[in-house]
Design an enzyme around this catalytic site. Structure first.
Site, PDB file in Angstrom:
ATOM      1  N   ASP A   1       0.827  -1.213   0.000  1.00 46.70           N
ATOM      2  CA  ASP A   1       0.000   0.000   0.000  1.00 46.70           C
ATOM      3  C   ASP A   1       0.863   1.265   0.000  1.00 46.70           C
ATOM      4  OD1 ASP A   1      -2.324   1.455  -0.008  1.00 46.70           O
ATOM      5  OD2 ASP A   1      -2.754   1.189   2.129  1.00 46.70           O
TER       6      ASP A   1
ATOM      7  N   GLY B   1      -0.022   5.558  -4.355  1.00 48.78           N
ATOM      8  CA  GLY B   1      -0.604   6.856  -4.708  1.00 48.78           C
ATOM      9  C   GLY B   1       0.050   7.979  -3.920  1.00 48.78           C
TER      10      GLY B   1
ATOM     11  N   HIS C   1       2.285   3.403  -9.087  1.00 54.40           N
ATOM     12  CA  HIS C   1       2.026   1.982  -9.357  1.00 54.40           C
ATOM     13  C   HIS C   1       3.179   1.372 -10.154  1.00 54.40           C
ATOM     14  CE1 HIS C   1      -1.807   2.357  -7.555  1.00 54.40           C
ATOM     15  NE2 HIS C   1      -2.384   3.032  -8.530  1.00 54.40           N
TER      16      HIS C   1
ATOM     17  N   SER D   1      -7.663  -5.398  -5.179  1.00 59.93           N
ATOM     18  CA  SER D   1      -8.810  -5.941  -4.443  1.00 59.93           C
ATOM     19  C   SER D   1     -10.091  -5.779  -5.264  1.00 59.93           C
ATOM     20  CB  SER D   1      -8.963  -5.219  -3.099  1.00 59.93           C
ATOM     21  OG  SER D   1      -9.427  -3.898  -3.295  1.00 59.93           O
TER      22      SER D   1
ATOM     23  N   ASN E   1     -11.029  -2.327  -5.278  1.00 61.25           N
ATOM     24  CA  ASN E   1     -10.242  -1.369  -6.075  1.00 61.25           C
ATOM     25  C   ASN E   1     -10.912  -1.014  -7.400  1.00 61.25           C
ATOM     26  OD1 ASN E   1      -7.074  -2.709  -4.887  1.00 61.25           O
ATOM     27  ND2 ASN E   1      -8.130  -0.864  -4.228  1.00 61.25           N
TER      28      ASN E   1
ATOM     29  N   ARG F   1       2.119  -4.856   6.218  1.00 64.98           N
ATOM     30  CA  ARG F   1       1.375  -3.818   5.499  1.00 64.98           C
ATOM     31  C   ARG F   1       2.194  -2.533   5.533  1.00 64.98           C
ATOM     32  NH1 ARG F   1      -4.837  -2.419   4.700  1.00 64.98           N
ATOM     33  NH2 ARG F   1      -4.543  -0.706   3.231  1.00 64.98           N
TER      34      ARG F   1
ATOM     35  N   ARG G   1      -4.898  -1.713   8.987  1.00 58.29           N
ATOM     36  CA  ARG G   1      -6.093  -2.521   8.729  1.00 58.29           C
ATOM     37  C   ARG G   1      -5.758  -3.612   7.731  1.00 58.29           C
ATOM     38  NH1 ARG G   1      -7.468   2.670   6.901  1.00 58.29           N
ATOM     39  NH2 ARG G   1      -7.092   2.946   4.672  1.00 58.29           N
ATOM     40  N   ILE G   2      -6.695  -4.530   7.603  1.00 59.82           N
ATOM     41  CA  ILE G   2      -6.500  -5.734   6.809  1.00 59.82           C
ATOM     42  C   ILE G   2      -7.094  -5.588   5.412  1.00 59.82           C
ATOM     43  CG2 ILE G   2      -7.167  -8.203   6.757  1.00 59.82           C
ATOM     44  CD1 ILE G   2      -5.017  -7.239   8.860  1.00 59.82           C
ATOM     45  N   SER G   3      -8.073  -4.669   5.277  1.00 67.32           N
ATOM     46  CA  SER G   3      -8.702  -4.394   3.979  1.00 67.32           C
ATOM     47  C   SER G   3      -9.149  -5.665   3.243  1.00 67.32           C
ATOM     48  CB  SER G   3      -7.767  -3.556   3.094  1.00 67.32           C
ATOM     49  OG  SER G   3      -7.473  -2.328   3.717  1.00 67.32           O
TER      50      SER G   3
ATOM     51  N   GLU H   1       1.714 -13.226  12.419  1.00 66.93           N
ATOM     52  CA  GLU H   1       2.309 -12.097  13.129  1.00 66.93           C
ATOM     53  C   GLU H   1       2.179 -10.878  12.216  1.00 66.93           C
ATOM     54  OE1 GLU H   1       3.577 -12.022  16.168  1.00 66.93           O
ATOM     55  OE2 GLU H   1       3.218 -14.160  16.485  1.00 66.93           O
TER      56      GLU H   1
HETATM   57  C1  IPE Z   1      -5.481  -2.715  -0.192  1.00 67.04           C
HETATM   58  O1  IPE Z   1      -5.105  -1.381  -0.344  1.00 67.04           O
HETATM   59  C2  IPE Z   1      -5.482  -3.403  -1.514  1.00 67.04           C
HETATM   60  C3  IPE Z   1      -4.177  -3.542  -2.171  1.00 67.04           C
HETATM   61  C4  IPE Z   1      -3.021  -3.256  -1.634  1.00 67.04           C
HETATM   62  C5  IPE Z   1      -4.202  -4.076  -3.507  1.00 67.04           C
HETATM   63  P1  IPE Z   1      -6.196  -0.218  -0.465  1.00 67.04           P
HETATM   64  O2  IPE Z   1      -5.434   1.056  -0.584  1.00 67.04           O
HETATM   65  O3  IPE Z   1      -7.155  -0.523  -1.534  1.00 67.04           O
HETATM   66  O4  IPE Z   1      -6.929  -0.333   0.939  1.00 67.04           O
HETATM   67  P2  IPE Z   1      -7.810   0.727   1.727  1.00 67.04           P
HETATM   68  O5  IPE Z   1      -8.828   1.257   0.764  1.00 67.04           O
HETATM   69  O6  IPE Z   1      -6.906   1.815   2.190  1.00 67.04           O
HETATM   70  O7  IPE Z   1      -8.388  -0.044   2.857  1.00 67.04           O
HETATM   71  C1  IPE Z   2      -1.642   0.282  -3.364  1.00 66.30           C
HETATM   72  O1  IPE Z   2      -1.395   1.648  -3.383  1.00 66.30           O
HETATM   73  C2  IPE Z   2      -1.868  -0.270  -4.752  1.00 66.30           C
HETATM   74  C3  IPE Z   2      -3.259  -0.704  -5.027  1.00 66.30           C
HETATM   75  C4  IPE Z   2      -4.232  -0.661  -4.172  1.00 66.30           C
HETATM   76  C5  IPE Z   2      -3.536  -1.194  -6.355  1.00 66.30           C
HETATM   77  P1  IPE Z   2      -2.574   2.699  -3.360  1.00 66.30           P
HETATM   78  O2  IPE Z   2      -2.944   3.011  -4.757  1.00 66.30           O
HETATM   79  O3  IPE Z   2      -3.683   2.254  -2.504  1.00 66.30           O
HETATM   80  O4  IPE Z   2      -1.847   3.951  -2.713  1.00 66.30           O
HETATM   81  P2  IPE Z   2      -2.472   4.994  -1.686  1.00 66.30           P
HETATM   82  O5  IPE Z   2      -3.022   4.218  -0.536  1.00 66.30           O
HETATM   83  O6  IPE Z   2      -3.540   5.753  -2.418  1.00 66.30           O
HETATM   84  O7  IPE Z   2      -1.313   5.857  -1.298  1.00 66.30           O
HETATM   85 MG    MG Z   3      -4.074   2.460  -0.520  1.00 67.44          MG
END
Ligand code: IPE
Ligand code: IPE
Ligand code: MG
Length: 233
Positions: free
Chosen positions: A11, A14, A28, A56, A59, A178, A184-186, A197
């Site tokens: 994560d 972005g 990405h 996910s 997503n 993470r 969180r586990i999302s 762990e």
């Molecule tokens: C979890 O990350 C999914 C992936 C890393 C692919 P997200 O960025 O989508 O999770 P949330 O929305 O913050 O819970």
């Molecule tokens: C994780 O990074 C990649 C995917 C969920 C595909 P994010 O795109 O969620 O990055 P943030 O959380 O917006 O920084």
């Molecule tokens: Mg994210």
């Protein structure tokens, strides 16, 4: 002992891009390069199973531009990384819903799965179009169908049966990482992480390098896993 099964919620792509005044998609792209290095590092350091959360089911709520970019990136990178993984004897599997990804991507996924299926040096599990609750729901339907068809007796349903009917039959997760400071586990691998762990770090995924993985593994090695028992002296 180093963890057998490591799972990573990758994560922060972005935010990594935003901090640099770049588009989210640049994050990405950088994140996909990070993953390539870490896969090699993990399998050469005793990890037998590596699971990563790539995309996910939730997503799909992102903008069409971002979703399309990610789908194209998966197509490109799976093709690009496949050969090296195959050379190293890594079996690549995908945890995913039956349908929903672009057909071109579905066909690459099928191809990579088929070509690497007999490899024995490690398992790389890519969760894409994946949700932990959906995985449990789909497993429940499969198991119920077997019971209805008299292929399975209800009293024979064990934890192993459940595991066998998930998207992939994998050993339990030992270490869950993470990145990006979210706690969180999302909806990641809910069944498999029962006794994992947890390791959370503020580092954003594109900056997560070998040293960071080493830190996570050494933190894991200091944990005392009791499984409900009593601390060993
Ligand atoms: C979890 O990350 C999914 C992936 C890393 C692919 P997200 O960025 O989508 O999770 P949330 O929305 O913050 O819970
Ligand atoms: C994780 O990074 C990649 C995917 C969920 C595909 P994010 O795109 O969620 O990055 P943030 O959380 O917006 O920084
Ligand atoms: Mg994210």
């Amino acid at each position: 002992m180093n963890p057998n099964h490591v799972a990573i919620i990758m994560d922060g792509n972005g935010r990594w891009a935003k901090l640099r005044g770049l588009k989210r998609t640049e994050g990405h792209l950088k994140g996909s390069e990070t993953l390539k290095e870490l896969v090699e590092y993990a399998f050469s350091n005793g990890v037998k199973v590596l699971s990563v959360f790539a995309f996910s089911t939730e997503n799909f709520n992102r903008s069409k531009v971002e979703v399309d970019f990610l789908m194209d990136l998966f197509i490109k990178k799976f093709n690009e990384y496949f050969y090296e993984l195959h050379q190293k004897g890594i079996k690549v599997v995908f945890s995913k819903k039956d349908a929903g990804l672009p057909l071109k991507l579905e066909s690459i996924i099928k191809d990579v799965t088929e070509k690497t299926k007999d490899n024995k040096n490690g398992i790389f599990n890519i969760c894409i179009n994946y949700g932990g609750q959906d995985e449990i729901l789909d497993m429940t339907k499969k198991v119920c169908t077997k019971v209805i068809n008299n292929e399975l007796d209800i009293n024979s349903i064990t934890k192993e049966v459940i595991s066998n009917n998930l998207y992939q039959d994998l050993p339990p997760i030992d270490l869950l990482i993470r990145t990006s400071g979210e706690y969180r586990i999302s909806n990641f691998m809910l069944w498999q992480m029962a006794y994992a762990e947890f390791y959370f770090t503020d580092v954003l995924w594109p900056d997560f390098d070998e040293k960071e993985l080493e830190n996570a593994i050494s933190a894991f090695n200091k944990r005392d896993r009791r499984y409900g028992g009593v601390k060993k002296k």
